[in-house]
Design an enzyme around this catalytic site. Structure first.
Site, PDB file in Angstrom:
ATOM      1  N   THR A 183      38.615  82.449 -65.786  1.00 16.36           N
ATOM      2  CA  THR A 183      39.545  83.483 -65.350  1.00 16.36           C
ATOM      3  C   THR A 183      39.213  84.838 -65.959  1.00 16.36           C
ATOM      4  O   THR A 183      39.014  84.965 -67.176  1.00 16.36           O
ATOM      5  CB  THR A 183      40.975  83.096 -65.731  1.00 16.36           C
ATOM      6  OG1 THR A 183      41.280  81.819 -65.174  1.00 16.36           O
ATOM      7  CG2 THR A 183      41.973  84.118 -65.197  1.00 16.36           C
ATOM      8  N   LYS A 219      37.566  83.296 -61.337  1.00 15.47           N
ATOM      9  CA  LYS A 219      38.888  83.538 -60.757  1.00 15.47           C
ATOM     10  C   LYS A 219      39.392  84.889 -61.241  1.00 15.47           C
ATOM     11  O   LYS A 219      39.540  85.102 -62.446  1.00 15.47           O
ATOM     12  CB  LYS A 219      39.856  82.427 -61.163  1.00 15.47           C
ATOM     13  CG  LYS A 219      41.283  82.625 -60.660  1.00 15.47           C
ATOM     14  CD  LYS A 219      42.123  81.416 -61.023  1.00 15.47           C
ATOM     15  CE  LYS A 219      43.573  81.590 -60.609  1.00 15.47           C
ATOM     16  NZ  LYS A 219      44.377  80.383 -60.883  1.00 15.47           N
ATOM     17  N   LYS A 224      42.231  87.652 -61.650  1.00 13.89           N
ATOM     18  CA  LYS A 224      43.657  87.958 -61.633  1.00 13.89           C
ATOM     19  C   LYS A 224      43.832  89.349 -61.026  1.00 13.89           C
ATOM     20  O   LYS A 224      43.241  90.330 -61.517  1.00 13.89           O
ATOM     21  CB  LYS A 224      44.233  87.913 -63.045  1.00 13.89           C
ATOM     22  CG  LYS A 224      44.373  86.508 -63.609  1.00 13.89           C
ATOM     23  CD  LYS A 224      45.435  85.705 -62.866  1.00 13.89           C
ATOM     24  CE  LYS A 224      45.736  84.377 -63.548  1.00 13.89           C
ATOM     25  NZ  LYS A 224      46.794  83.629 -62.834  1.00 13.89           N
ATOM     26  N   ASP A 236      43.654  85.458 -57.556  1.00 12.25           N
ATOM     27  CA  ASP A 236      45.044  85.058 -57.767  1.00 12.25           C
ATOM     28  C   ASP A 236      45.885  86.316 -57.928  1.00 12.25           C
ATOM     29  O   ASP A 236      45.781  87.022 -58.932  1.00 12.25           O
ATOM     30  CB  ASP A 236      45.168  84.173 -59.005  1.00 12.25           C
ATOM     31  CG  ASP A 236      46.577  83.653 -59.223  1.00 12.25           C
ATOM     32  OD1 ASP A 236      47.451  83.943 -58.392  1.00 12.25           O
ATOM     33  OD2 ASP A 236      46.809  82.941 -60.220  1.00 12.25           O
ATOM     34  N   GLU A 283      45.009  83.043 -53.995  1.00 11.24           N
ATOM     35  CA  GLU A 283      46.226  82.354 -54.418  1.00 11.24           C
ATOM     36  C   GLU A 283      47.443  83.267 -54.335  1.00 11.24           C
ATOM     37  O   GLU A 283      47.399  84.414 -54.783  1.00 11.24           O
ATOM     38  CB  GLU A 283      46.092  81.905 -55.876  1.00 11.24           C
ATOM     39  CG  GLU A 283      45.507  80.544 -56.095  1.00 11.24           C
ATOM     40  CD  GLU A 283      45.636  80.175 -57.555  1.00 11.24           C
ATOM     41  OE1 GLU A 283      46.737  79.740 -57.964  1.00 11.24           O
ATOM     42  OE2 GLU A 283      44.651  80.328 -58.297  1.00 11.24           O
ATOM     43  N   ASP A 314      50.936  78.709 -54.921  1.00 13.53           N
ATOM     44  CA  ASP A 314      51.125  78.374 -56.335  1.00 13.53           C
ATOM     45  C   ASP A 314      52.603  78.438 -56.665  1.00 13.53           C
ATOM     46  O   ASP A 314      53.290  77.413 -56.724  1.00 13.53           O
ATOM     47  CB  ASP A 314      50.319  79.305 -57.230  1.00 13.53           C
ATOM     48  CG  ASP A 314      50.417  78.920 -58.704  1.00 13.53           C
ATOM     49  OD1 ASP A 314      51.123  77.949 -59.041  1.00 13.53           O
ATOM     50  OD2 ASP A 314      49.791  79.598 -59.548  1.00 13.53           O
ATOM     51  N   LYS A 326      49.983  72.006 -60.545  1.00 17.28           N
ATOM     52  CA  LYS A 326      50.016  72.167 -61.992  1.00 17.28           C
ATOM     53  C   LYS A 326      51.017  71.175 -62.560  1.00 17.28           C
ATOM     54  O   LYS A 326      52.137  71.065 -62.061  1.00 17.28           O
ATOM     55  CB  LYS A 326      50.422  73.591 -62.382  1.00 17.28           C
ATOM     56  CG  LYS A 326      49.409  74.652 -61.993  1.00 17.28           C
ATOM     57  CD  LYS A 326      49.900  76.045 -62.360  1.00 17.28           C
ATOM     58  CE  LYS A 326      48.885  77.112 -62.000  1.00 17.28           C
ATOM     59  NZ  LYS A 326      49.394  78.480 -62.245  1.00 17.28           N
ATOM     60  N   ASP A 361      40.944  74.742 -61.838  1.00  9.79           N
ATOM     61  CA  ASP A 361      41.178  75.905 -62.692  1.00  9.79           C
ATOM     62  C   ASP A 361      41.785  75.423 -64.004  1.00  9.79           C
ATOM     63  O   ASP A 361      42.987  75.526 -64.227  1.00  9.79           O
ATOM     64  CB  ASP A 361      42.109  76.892 -61.976  1.00  9.79           C
ATOM     65  CG  ASP A 361      42.370  78.140 -62.818  1.00  9.79           C
ATOM     66  OD1 ASP A 361      41.527  78.471 -63.669  1.00  9.79           O
ATOM     67  OD2 ASP A 361      43.428  78.774 -62.613  1.00  9.79           O
ATOM     68  N   ASP A 384      40.538  76.186 -67.303  1.00  8.17           N
ATOM     69  CA  ASP A 384      39.771  76.861 -68.349  1.00  8.17           C
ATOM     70  C   ASP A 384      40.622  77.292 -69.535  1.00  8.17           C
ATOM     71  O   ASP A 384      40.122  77.977 -70.434  1.00  8.17           O
ATOM     72  CB  ASP A 384      39.052  78.077 -67.773  1.00  8.17           C
ATOM     73  CG  ASP A 384      40.022  79.162 -67.292  1.00  8.17           C
ATOM     74  OD1 ASP A 384      41.186  78.815 -66.988  1.00  8.17           O
ATOM     75  OD2 ASP A 384      39.627  80.334 -67.209  1.00  8.17           O
TER      76      ASP A 384
END
Length: 328
Positions: A126, A149, A151, A176, A202, A225, A247, A297, A299
């Protein structure tokens, strides 16, 4: 199952650098850790309370402690599911029960689920929300990771996506937005993501305002999400989303996460398995749900300055199975 003793603690793990998303920044991962023991075997679990869902570390710890006074609530994962709603508190207990079952029986959780032998998975790395130039530098510094990924945060996101793609033409990219895009941003920003070769976006719109996704072209697959927590949410998402991010902290544990994965597949949706910023103890059970996922995802441990002992093992961008001493 004999009555289990329960211990709960709130723990803070410093991050290597601040982690920034559209809703703010953090410098520590604040988690709630749980242990369940019969005096011979001990199972452990961890969760990350999330303010977006009205959770606090203190509130989650109190909810967990209160459950030990509910007769039979901790006798099995199925009793737990009927005694506590989905969320971070149930996740910690559900994962601790999985770990306890593995350690008391000598049969690993992966074997109980028919997943052995486990395969390593490529995980996203990320990049925190920042200026286009700073995110491009971060992408360049993360050469060992081939799945990045980003943000995002709304204004400036087209430039951010383009800058990272220009810097890392070799990388697989996902984005995301954490609910930060407006309806006016949606079409041009998705077009820009497609132009930059992104595989997935996302949660571009707020969870309560995502009906528009069913009425506009989606040149890049869009993943739910914040709009999806448990398997009961999935059916309503089919026309709006192409994938769901599972998640354990949202689902309430590995047990429900596995159900979510099956329901998503049956519904024709792809699967991402993610986690909050957490230690290896939280990611280890999510690794089981990540077997065969379309995107992973996990990490979180890579973002920490210190982790559990033993930690999960990463080889570049690939996450390996946990040591039995850690979990499962």
């Amino acid at each position: 199952m004999a009555a289990l003793s329960l211990s709960v603690s709130i723990e803070r793990f410093p991050l290597k650098v601040p982690f920034v998303i559209a809703r703010g920044a953090k410098t520590h991962a604040t988690v709630v850790a749980v242990s369940l023991s019969d005096g011979q075997a001990t199972g452990r679990g961890e969760c990350t309370p999330y303010a977006r869902y009205g959770e606090t570390p203190e509130g989650v710890a109190q909810a967990i402690e209160a459950l030990q006074h509910v007769p039979g609530a901790l006798s099995s994962r199925y009793s737990l599911a009927h005694s506590m709603p989905p969320g971070a508190a149930r996740n910690a207990l559900d994962c601790a029960l999985w770990d306890f079952e593995a350690k008391s029986s000598g049969v690993p959780a992966a074997e109980r689920l028919g997943l052995a032998p486990l395969a390593g998975v490529d995980t996203c790395f990320t990049l925190s929300l920042d200026s286009p130039e700073a995110m491009a530098r971060a992408a360049q510094a993360a050469q060992v990771h081939t799945l990045l990924k980003l943000k995002l945060g709304g204004d400036g996101d087209i430039a951010r996506m383009a800058a990272v793609r220009q810097t890392r033409p070799d990388a697989r990219l996902v984005a995301d937005a954490n609910e930060a895009w407006s309806e006016d941003m949606l079409a041009p920003f998705l077009a820009a993501a497609a132009e930059a070769g992104f595989e997935l976006v996302e949660q571009p719109l707020p969870a309560g305002a995502d009906a528009l996704l069913a009425r506009v072209p989606r040149p890049v697959p869009v993943c739910a999400d914040e709009s999806v927590h448990t398997s009961a949410d999935i059916a309503a998402l089919k026309d709006r989303y192409d994938a769901v991010n599972i998640k354990l902290d949202k689902a309430g544990g590995l047990t429900e996460a596995l159900t979510m994965r099956a329901v998503a597949r049956d519904t024709g949706l792809k699967v991402m398995v993610g986690s909050m910023v957490a230690t290896s103890l939280a990611v280890a059970p999510a690794f089981l749900a990540a077997q065969g996922a379309d995107w992973v995802d996990l990490d979180g441990p890579l973002l920490l300055a210190t982790d559990r002992d033993p930690p999960l093992h990463f080889e570049g961008g690939k996450l390996r199975p946990a040591s039995p001493r850690l979990w499962g």
